[in-house]
Design a protein around this motif. Structure first.
Motif, PDB file in Angstrom:
ATOM      1  N   ARG A   1       0.839  -1.209   0.000  1.00 17.89           N
ATOM      2  CA  ARG A   1       0.000   0.000   0.000  1.00 17.89           C
ATOM      3  C   ARG A   1       0.870   1.255   0.000  1.00 17.89           C
ATOM      4  NH1 ARG A   1      -3.484   2.702  -2.154  1.00 17.89           N
ATOM      5  NH2 ARG A   1      -4.358   4.355  -0.922  1.00 17.89           N
ATOM      6  N   ASP A   2       2.004   1.216   0.715  1.00 22.60           N
ATOM      7  CA  ASP A   2       2.917   2.354   0.736  1.00 22.60           C
ATOM      8  C   ASP A   2       3.455   2.653  -0.652  1.00 22.60           C
ATOM      9  OD1 ASP A   2       2.617   2.662   3.492  1.00 22.60           O
ATOM     10  OD2 ASP A   2       4.265   1.276   3.907  1.00 22.60           O
ATOM     11  N   VAL A   3       3.770   1.611  -1.400  1.00 24.26           N
ATOM     12  CA  VAL A   3       4.273   1.790  -2.764  1.00 24.26           C
ATOM     13  C   VAL A   3       3.202   2.426  -3.628  1.00 24.26           C
ATOM     14  CG1 VAL A   3       5.081   0.598  -4.833  1.00 24.26           C
ATOM     15  CG2 VAL A   3       5.934  -0.094  -2.597  1.00 24.26           C
ATOM     16  N   THR A   4       1.969   1.932  -3.500  1.00 24.82           N
ATOM     17  CA  THR A   4       0.862   2.503  -4.278  1.00 24.82           C
ATOM     18  C   THR A   4       0.666   3.962  -3.914  1.00 24.82           C
ATOM     19  OG1 THR A   4      -0.201   0.346  -4.396  1.00 24.82           O
ATOM     20  CG2 THR A   4      -1.579   2.247  -4.846  1.00 24.82           C
ATOM     21  N   SER A   5       0.677   4.265  -2.620  1.00 26.72           N
ATOM     22  CA  SER A   5       0.504   5.648  -2.184  1.00 26.72           C
ATOM     23  C   SER A   5       1.603   6.535  -2.731  1.00 26.72           C
ATOM     24  CB  SER A   5       0.496   5.721  -0.655  1.00 26.72           C
ATOM     25  OG  SER A   5      -0.577   5.004  -0.136  1.00 26.72           O
ATOM     26  N   SER A   6       2.828   6.043  -2.711  1.00 29.52           N
ATOM     27  CA  SER A   6       3.953   6.817  -3.247  1.00 29.52           C
ATOM     28  C   SER A   6       3.778   7.046  -4.736  1.00 29.52           C
ATOM     29  CB  SER A   6       5.266   6.089  -2.984  1.00 29.52           C
ATOM     30  OG  SER A   6       5.492   5.977  -1.610  1.00 29.52           O
ATOM     31  N   ALA A   7       3.359   6.018  -5.447  1.00 36.24           N
ATOM     32  CA  ALA A   7       3.162   6.136  -6.892  1.00 36.24           C
ATOM     33  C   ALA A   7       2.043   7.122  -7.189  1.00 36.24           C
ATOM     34  CB  ALA A   7       2.857   4.779  -7.495  1.00 36.24           C
ATOM     35  N   GLU A   8       0.971   7.054  -6.420  1.00 32.95           N
ATOM     36  CA  GLU A   8      -0.138   7.987  -6.623  1.00 32.95           C
ATOM     37  C   GLU A   8       0.291   9.418  -6.326  1.00 32.95           C
ATOM     38  OE1 GLU A   8      -3.134   6.348  -4.100  1.00 32.95           O
ATOM     39  OE2 GLU A   8      -3.708   4.810  -5.555  1.00 32.95           O
ATOM     40  N   ALA A   9       1.079   9.610  -5.281  1.00 31.39           N
ATOM     41  CA  ALA A   9       1.555  10.945  -4.931  1.00 31.39           C
ATOM     42  C   ALA A   9       2.438  11.503  -6.040  1.00 31.39           C
ATOM     43  CB  ALA A   9       2.320  10.908  -3.612  1.00 31.39           C
ATOM     44  N   LEU A  10       3.323  10.676  -6.553  1.00 31.92           N
ATOM     45  CA  LEU A  10       4.190  11.102  -7.646  1.00 31.92           C
ATOM     46  C   LEU A  10       3.365  11.421  -8.882  1.00 31.92           C
ATOM     47  CD1 LEU A  10       7.025  11.505  -8.825  1.00 31.92           C
ATOM     48  CD2 LEU A  10       7.037   9.081  -9.391  1.00 31.92           C
ATOM     49  N   GLU A  11       2.412  10.560  -9.178  1.00 27.16           N
ATOM     50  CA  GLU A  11       1.570  10.732 -10.359  1.00 27.16           C
ATOM     51  C   GLU A  11       0.807  12.042 -10.324  1.00 27.16           C
ATOM     52  OE1 GLU A  11      -2.200   8.322 -11.752  1.00 27.16           O
ATOM     53  OE2 GLU A  11      -0.386   7.100 -11.892  1.00 27.16           O
ATOM     54  N   SER A  12       0.413  12.491  -9.143  1.00 28.69           N
ATOM     55  CA  SER A  12      -0.371  13.720  -9.026  1.00 28.69           C
ATOM     56  C   SER A  12       0.430  14.955  -9.424  1.00 28.69           C
ATOM     57  CB  SER A  12      -0.905  13.862  -7.603  1.00 28.69           C
ATOM     58  OG  SER A  12       0.148  14.158  -6.705  1.00 28.69           O
ATOM     59  N   HIS A  13       1.758  14.846  -9.487  1.00 29.93           N
ATOM     60  CA  HIS A  13       2.606  15.988  -9.831  1.00 29.93           C
ATOM     61  C   HIS A  13       3.076  15.948 -11.285  1.00 29.93           C
ATOM     62  CE1 HIS A  13       2.720  17.390  -5.735  1.00 29.93           C
ATOM     63  NE2 HIS A  13       3.001  16.174  -5.345  1.00 29.93           N
ATOM     64  N   ILE A  14       2.664  14.943 -12.013  1.00 33.52           N
ATOM     65  CA  ILE A  14       3.115  14.780 -13.393  1.00 33.52           C
ATOM     66  C   ILE A  14       2.090  15.388 -14.348  1.00 33.52           C
ATOM     67  CG2 ILE A  14       3.647  13.081 -15.192  1.00 33.52           C
ATOM     68  CD1 ILE A  14       4.622  11.217 -12.954  1.00 33.52           C
ATOM     69  N   VAL A  15       2.564  16.147 -15.317  1.00 29.22           N
ATOM     70  CA  VAL A  15       1.682  16.678 -16.347  1.00 29.22           C
ATOM     71  C   VAL A  15       1.211  15.502 -17.193  1.00 29.22           C
ATOM     72  CG1 VAL A  15       1.540  18.175 -18.363  1.00 29.22           C
ATOM     73  CG2 VAL A  15       2.884  18.882 -16.375  1.00 29.22           C
ATOM     74  N   ARG A  16      -0.067  15.406 -17.398  1.00 29.62           N
ATOM     75  CA  ARG A  16      -0.635  14.254 -18.082  1.00 29.62           C
ATOM     76  C   ARG A  16      -0.924  14.565 -19.546  1.00 29.62           C
ATOM     77  NH1 ARG A  16      -1.508  10.120 -16.374  1.00 29.62           N
ATOM     78  NH2 ARG A  16      -1.637   9.334 -14.313  1.00 29.62           N
ATOM     79  N   ASP A  17      -0.412  13.725 -20.425  1.00 27.52           N
ATOM     80  CA  ASP A  17      -0.790  13.783 -21.833  1.00 27.52           C
ATOM     81  C   ASP A  17      -1.413  12.454 -22.257  1.00 27.52           C
ATOM     82  OD1 ASP A  17       1.404  12.155 -21.898  1.00 27.52           O
ATOM     83  OD2 ASP A  17       2.406  13.199 -23.514  1.00 27.52           O
ATOM     84  N   THR A  18      -1.642  11.586 -21.265  1.00 29.25           N
ATOM     85  CA  THR A  18      -2.213  10.264 -21.486  1.00 29.25           C
ATOM     86  C   THR A  18      -3.293  10.033 -20.438  1.00 29.25           C
ATOM     87  OG1 THR A  18      -0.029   9.510 -22.211  1.00 29.25           O
ATOM     88  CG2 THR A  18      -1.641   7.811 -21.679  1.00 29.25           C
ATOM     89  N   THR A  19      -4.354   9.357 -20.827  1.00 26.61           N
ATOM     90  CA  THR A  19      -5.415   9.060 -19.869  1.00 26.61           C
ATOM     91  C   THR A  19      -4.906   8.082 -18.815  1.00 26.61           C
ATOM     92  OG1 THR A  19      -6.223   7.167 -21.130  1.00 26.61           O
ATOM     93  CG2 THR A  19      -7.179   9.335 -21.665  1.00 26.61           C
ATOM     94  N   ARG A  20      -5.579   8.024 -17.703  1.00 27.26           N
ATOM     95  CA  ARG A  20      -5.214   7.061 -16.659  1.00 27.26           C
ATOM     96  C   ARG A  20      -5.282   5.638 -17.201  1.00 27.26           C
ATOM     97  NH1 ARG A  20      -4.532   8.866 -11.519  1.00 27.26           N
ATOM     98  NH2 ARG A  20      -5.325  10.924 -11.061  1.00 27.26           N
ATOM     99  N   GLU A  21      -6.313   5.361 -17.981  1.00 29.47           N
ATOM    100  CA  GLU A  21      -6.450   4.019 -18.551  1.00 29.47           C
ATOM    101  C   GLU A  21      -5.278   3.717 -19.488  1.00 29.47           C
ATOM    102  OE1 GLU A  21      -7.402   0.286 -19.060  1.00 29.47           O
ATOM    103  OE2 GLU A  21      -8.318   1.597 -17.589  1.00 29.47           O
ATOM    104  N   GLY A  22      -4.869   4.696 -20.285  1.00 32.17           N
ATOM    105  CA  GLY A  22      -3.718   4.511 -21.164  1.00 32.17           C
ATOM    106  C   GLY A  22      -2.447   4.245 -20.386  1.00 32.17           C
TER     107      GLY A  22
END
Length: 96
Positions: free
Chosen positions: A4-25
Protein backbone atom coordinates in the motif's frame (compact mmCIF):
# COMPACT_ATOMS: atom_id res chain seq x y z
CA UNK A 1 7.39 -0.33 3.10
CA UNK A 2 4.35 -2.46 2.30
CA UNK A 3 2.42 -2.76 -0.99
CA UNK A 4 0.00 0.00 0.00
CA UNK A 5 2.92 2.35 0.74
CA UNK A 6 4.27 1.79 -2.76
CA UNK A 7 0.86 2.50 -4.28
CA UNK A 8 0.50 5.65 -2.18
CA UNK A 9 3.95 6.82 -3.25
CA UNK A 10 3.16 6.14 -6.89
CA UNK A 11 -0.14 7.99 -6.62
CA UNK A 12 1.56 10.94 -4.93
CA UNK A 13 4.19 11.10 -7.65
CA UNK A 14 1.57 10.73 -10.36
CA UNK A 15 -0.37 13.72 -9.03
CA UNK A 16 2.61 15.99 -9.83
CA UNK A 17 3.11 14.78 -13.39
CA UNK A 18 1.68 16.68 -16.35
CA UNK A 19 -0.63 14.25 -18.08
CA UNK A 20 -0.79 13.78 -21.83
CA UNK A 21 -2.21 10.26 -21.49
CA UNK A 22 -5.42 9.06 -19.87
CA UNK A 23 -5.21 7.06 -16.66
CA UNK A 24 -6.45 4.02 -18.55
CA UNK A 25 -3.72 4.51 -21.16
CA UNK A 26 -1.11 4.78 -18.43
CA UNK A 27 -2.41 1.63 -16.73
CA UNK A 28 -2.32 -0.28 -20.01
CA UNK A 29 1.23 0.90 -20.72
CA UNK A 30 2.30 -0.24 -17.25
CA UNK A 31 0.68 -3.65 -17.84
CA UNK A 32 2.57 -4.00 -21.11
CA UNK A 33 5.84 -3.08 -19.41
CA UNK A 34 5.25 -5.58 -16.61
CA UNK A 35 4.66 -8.30 -19.19
CA UNK A 36 8.16 -7.77 -20.62
CA UNK A 37 11.18 -9.60 -19.30
CA UNK A 38 13.85 -7.78 -17.33
CA UNK A 39 16.13 -8.02 -20.35
CA UNK A 40 13.53 -6.44 -22.63
CA UNK A 41 12.98 -3.59 -20.17
CA UNK A 42 16.73 -3.07 -19.90
CA UNK A 43 17.00 -2.96 -23.69
CA UNK A 44 14.20 -0.36 -23.82
CA UNK A 45 15.89 1.76 -21.16
CA UNK A 46 19.19 1.57 -23.01
CA UNK A 47 17.55 2.65 -26.27
CA UNK A 48 15.87 5.59 -24.52
CA UNK A 49 19.16 6.61 -22.92
CA UNK A 50 20.87 6.56 -26.32
CA UNK A 51 18.07 8.62 -27.83
CA UNK A 52 18.34 11.23 -25.06
CA UNK A 53 22.12 11.45 -25.56
CA UNK A 54 21.68 11.93 -29.32
CA UNK A 55 19.06 14.62 -28.79
CA UNK A 56 21.29 16.38 -26.28
CA UNK A 57 24.23 16.27 -28.72
CA UNK A 58 22.01 17.61 -31.50
CA UNK A 59 21.00 20.51 -29.26
CA UNK A 60 24.63 21.29 -28.41
CA UNK A 61 25.57 21.16 -32.11
CA UNK A 62 22.66 23.47 -32.97
CA UNK A 63 23.71 26.02 -30.37
CA UNK A 64 27.46 25.72 -30.99
CA UNK A 65 28.16 24.46 -34.54
CA UNK A 66 31.84 25.45 -34.36
CA UNK A 67 32.81 22.99 -31.57
CA UNK A 68 35.18 20.12 -32.22
CA UNK A 69 34.05 16.55 -31.50
CA UNK A 70 36.05 16.58 -28.25
CA UNK A 71 34.39 19.83 -27.18
CA UNK A 72 30.97 18.39 -28.06
CA UNK A 73 31.66 15.36 -25.89
CA UNK A 74 32.87 17.61 -23.11
CA UNK A 75 29.71 19.73 -23.28
CA UNK A 76 27.61 16.56 -23.20
CA UNK A 77 29.52 15.32 -20.14
CA UNK A 78 28.95 18.69 -18.47
CA UNK A 79 25.24 18.53 -19.24
CA UNK A 80 24.87 14.95 -18.00
CA UNK A 81 27.32 14.82 -15.10
CA UNK A 82 28.20 18.40 -14.19
CA UNK A 83 31.13 20.71 -14.80
CA UNK A 84 33.47 19.07 -12.30
CA UNK A 85 33.23 15.67 -13.98
CA UNK A 86 33.54 17.18 -17.46
CA UNK A 87 36.68 19.04 -16.40
CA UNK A 88 38.18 15.88 -14.91
CA UNK A 89 37.46 13.93 -18.10
CA UNK A 90 38.32 16.57 -20.69
CA UNK A 91 40.38 19.21 -18.91
CA UNK A 92 39.37 22.80 -18.23
CA UNK A 93 39.46 23.88 -21.85
CA UNK A 94 36.99 21.26 -23.06
CA UNK A 95 34.11 22.18 -20.74
CA UNK A 96 33.87 25.85 -21.71
Amino acid sequence: MGPRDVTSSAEALESHIVRDTTREGTRRYQQLLRAKSAGERLEMASALTSAVRELALAGIRERSPYLTERQLQSKLAELLYGREVACRLFGDDGAR
